[in-house]
Design a protein around this motif. Structure first.
Motif, PDB file in Angstrom:
ATOM      1  N   ILE A  29       7.851  -5.293  -0.445  1.00  0.00           N
ATOM      2  CA  ILE A  29       7.036  -4.196  -0.981  1.00  0.00           C
ATOM      3  C   ILE A  29       6.249  -4.666  -2.194  1.00  0.00           C
ATOM      4  O   ILE A  29       5.049  -4.378  -2.321  1.00  0.00           O
ATOM      5  N   VAL A  30       6.905  -5.414  -3.075  1.00  0.00           N
ATOM      6  CA  VAL A  30       6.207  -5.933  -4.257  1.00  0.00           C
ATOM      7  C   VAL A  30       5.101  -6.899  -3.819  1.00  0.00           C
ATOM      8  O   VAL A  30       3.975  -6.846  -4.330  1.00  0.00           O
ATOM      9  N   GLY A  31       5.404  -7.765  -2.860  1.00  0.00           N
ATOM     10  CA  GLY A  31       4.403  -8.700  -2.366  1.00  0.00           C
ATOM     11  C   GLY A  31       3.218  -7.996  -1.736  1.00  0.00           C
ATOM     12  O   GLY A  31       2.074  -8.438  -1.873  1.00  0.00           O
ATOM     13  N   PHE A  32       3.473  -6.887  -1.058  1.00  0.00           N
ATOM     14  CA  PHE A  32       2.394  -6.114  -0.452  1.00  0.00           C
ATOM     15  C   PHE A  32       1.389  -5.671  -1.513  1.00  0.00           C
ATOM     16  O   PHE A  32       0.176  -5.760  -1.315  1.00  0.00           O
ATOM     17  N   TYR A  33       1.899  -5.189  -2.647  1.00  0.00           N
ATOM     18  CA  TYR A  33       0.998  -4.713  -3.698  1.00  0.00           C
ATOM     19  C   TYR A  33       0.428  -5.840  -4.553  1.00  0.00           C
ATOM     20  O   TYR A  33      -0.637  -5.695  -5.135  1.00  0.00           O
ATOM     21  N   MET A  34       1.140  -6.964  -4.623  1.00  0.00           N
ATOM     22  CA  MET A  34       0.644  -8.087  -5.418  1.00  0.00           C
ATOM     23  C   MET A  34      -0.476  -8.844  -4.693  1.00  0.00           C
ATOM     24  O   MET A  34      -1.285  -9.505  -5.334  1.00  0.00           O
ATOM     25  N   LEU A  35      -0.521  -8.751  -3.386  1.00  0.00           N
ATOM     26  CA  LEU A  35      -1.499  -9.507  -2.604  1.00  0.00           C
ATOM     27  C   LEU A  35      -2.731  -8.680  -2.245  1.00  0.00           C
ATOM     28  O   LEU A  35      -3.401  -8.964  -1.249  1.00  0.00           O
ATOM     29  N   LYS A  37      -5.634  -8.683  -3.591  1.00  0.00           N
ATOM     30  CA  LYS A  37      -6.866  -9.478  -3.673  1.00  0.00           C
ATOM     31  C   LYS A  37      -7.020 -10.416  -2.475  1.00  0.00           C
ATOM     32  O   LYS A  37      -8.136 -10.815  -2.144  1.00  0.00           O
ATOM     33  N   GLN A  38      -5.918 -10.778  -1.819  1.00  0.00           N
ATOM     34  CA  GLN A  38      -5.979 -11.703  -0.692  1.00  0.00           C
ATOM     35  C   GLN A  38      -6.376 -10.999   0.620  1.00  0.00           C
ATOM     36  O   GLN A  38      -6.666 -11.664   1.603  1.00  0.00           O
ATOM     37  N   GLY A  39      -6.329  -9.695   0.646  1.00  0.00           N
ATOM     38  CA  GLY A  39      -6.742  -8.961   1.838  1.00  0.00           C
ATOM     39  C   GLY A  39      -5.584  -8.322   2.571  1.00  0.00           C
ATOM     40  O   GLY A  39      -4.413  -8.602   2.303  1.00  0.00           O
ATOM     41  N   ALA A  40      -5.957  -7.470   3.498  1.00  0.00           N
ATOM     42  CA  ALA A  40      -4.953  -6.696   4.236  1.00  0.00           C
ATOM     43  C   ALA A  40      -4.067  -7.575   5.111  1.00  0.00           C
ATOM     44  O   ALA A  40      -2.874  -7.309   5.259  1.00  0.00           O
ATOM     45  N   LEU A  41      -4.624  -8.624   5.689  1.00  0.00           N
ATOM     46  CA  LEU A  41      -3.831  -9.492   6.553  1.00  0.00           C
ATOM     47  C   LEU A  41      -2.692 -10.155   5.779  1.00  0.00           C
ATOM     48  O   LEU A  41      -1.547 -10.204   6.239  1.00  0.00           O
ATOM     49  N   ALA A  42      -2.990 -10.635   4.587  1.00  0.00           N
ATOM     50  CA  ALA A  42      -1.944 -11.254   3.753  1.00  0.00           C
ATOM     51  C   ALA A  42      -0.923 -10.218   3.304  1.00  0.00           C
ATOM     52  O   ALA A  42       0.289 -10.499   3.288  1.00  0.00           O
ATOM     53  N   GLN A  43      -1.397  -9.033   2.952  1.00  0.00           N
ATOM     54  CA  GLN A  43      -0.479  -7.981   2.514  1.00  0.00           C
ATOM     55  C   GLN A  43       0.504  -7.617   3.623  1.00  0.00           C
ATOM     56  O   GLN A  43       1.716  -7.634   3.411  1.00  0.00           O
ATOM     57  N   TRP A  44      -0.044  -7.284   4.788  1.00  0.00           N
ATOM     58  CA  TRP A  44       0.811  -6.858   5.888  1.00  0.00           C
ATOM     59  C   TRP A  44       1.663  -8.007   6.404  1.00  0.00           C
ATOM     60  O   TRP A  44       2.810  -7.795   6.828  1.00  0.00           O
TER      61      TRP A  44
END
Length: 126
Positions: A29-35, A37-44
């Motif tokens: 969850i933290v990584g989802f919000y921290m990423l 700037k990298q885009g939705a693909l990196a977040q998900w």
């Protein structure tokens, strides 16, 4: 007749697996919000990878194995249920709707009767 006590023994390794599973969910969850700037693909991707790893670790713990056994038993019991035929289900649904309508009319009639008795006859407000 005494009730049987079921005791489970949680080892330190089992508790560590559960803690790691929870930490992986939080990290996902933290990584989802921290990423962001990298885009939705990196977040998900980070979130799904963390959740998959968390589930894998949880399933290797004793609690996970018990959960899987519980799910299997629940499915087995659900297969034993005798479901009503469509005609029977429709009839029962119609009975319920009819009862609701009758009850609504009864309550409305009771409310109006009490309103008339209290306000018109007793208090003379109308």
């Amino acid at each position: 007749m005494a009730a049987e006590q079921i005791e489970t023994v949680n080892t330190g390794a089992d508790k560590a697996k559960l803690a790691a599973s929870v930490l992986l969910v939080i990290a996902g969850i933290v990584g989802f919000y921290m990423l962001t700037k990298q885009g939705a693909l990196a977040q998900w991707g980070a979130l799904i990878a963390a959740l998959v790893a968390s589930v894998a670790i949880f399933m290797s713990s004793e609690s996970g194995k018990e959960f899987v056994a519980f799910c299997r038993d629940a499915v087995r019991e659900a297969k034993k249920v005798v479901w009503p035929a469509r005609k029977e289900a429709m009839q029962m649904t119609a009975y319920v709707f009819a009862f609701v309508v009758v009850m609504a009319l009864f309550l409305w009639l009771t409310d109006k009767t009490l309103e008339w008795a209290i306000f018109d006859l007793l208090l003379g407000w109308r």
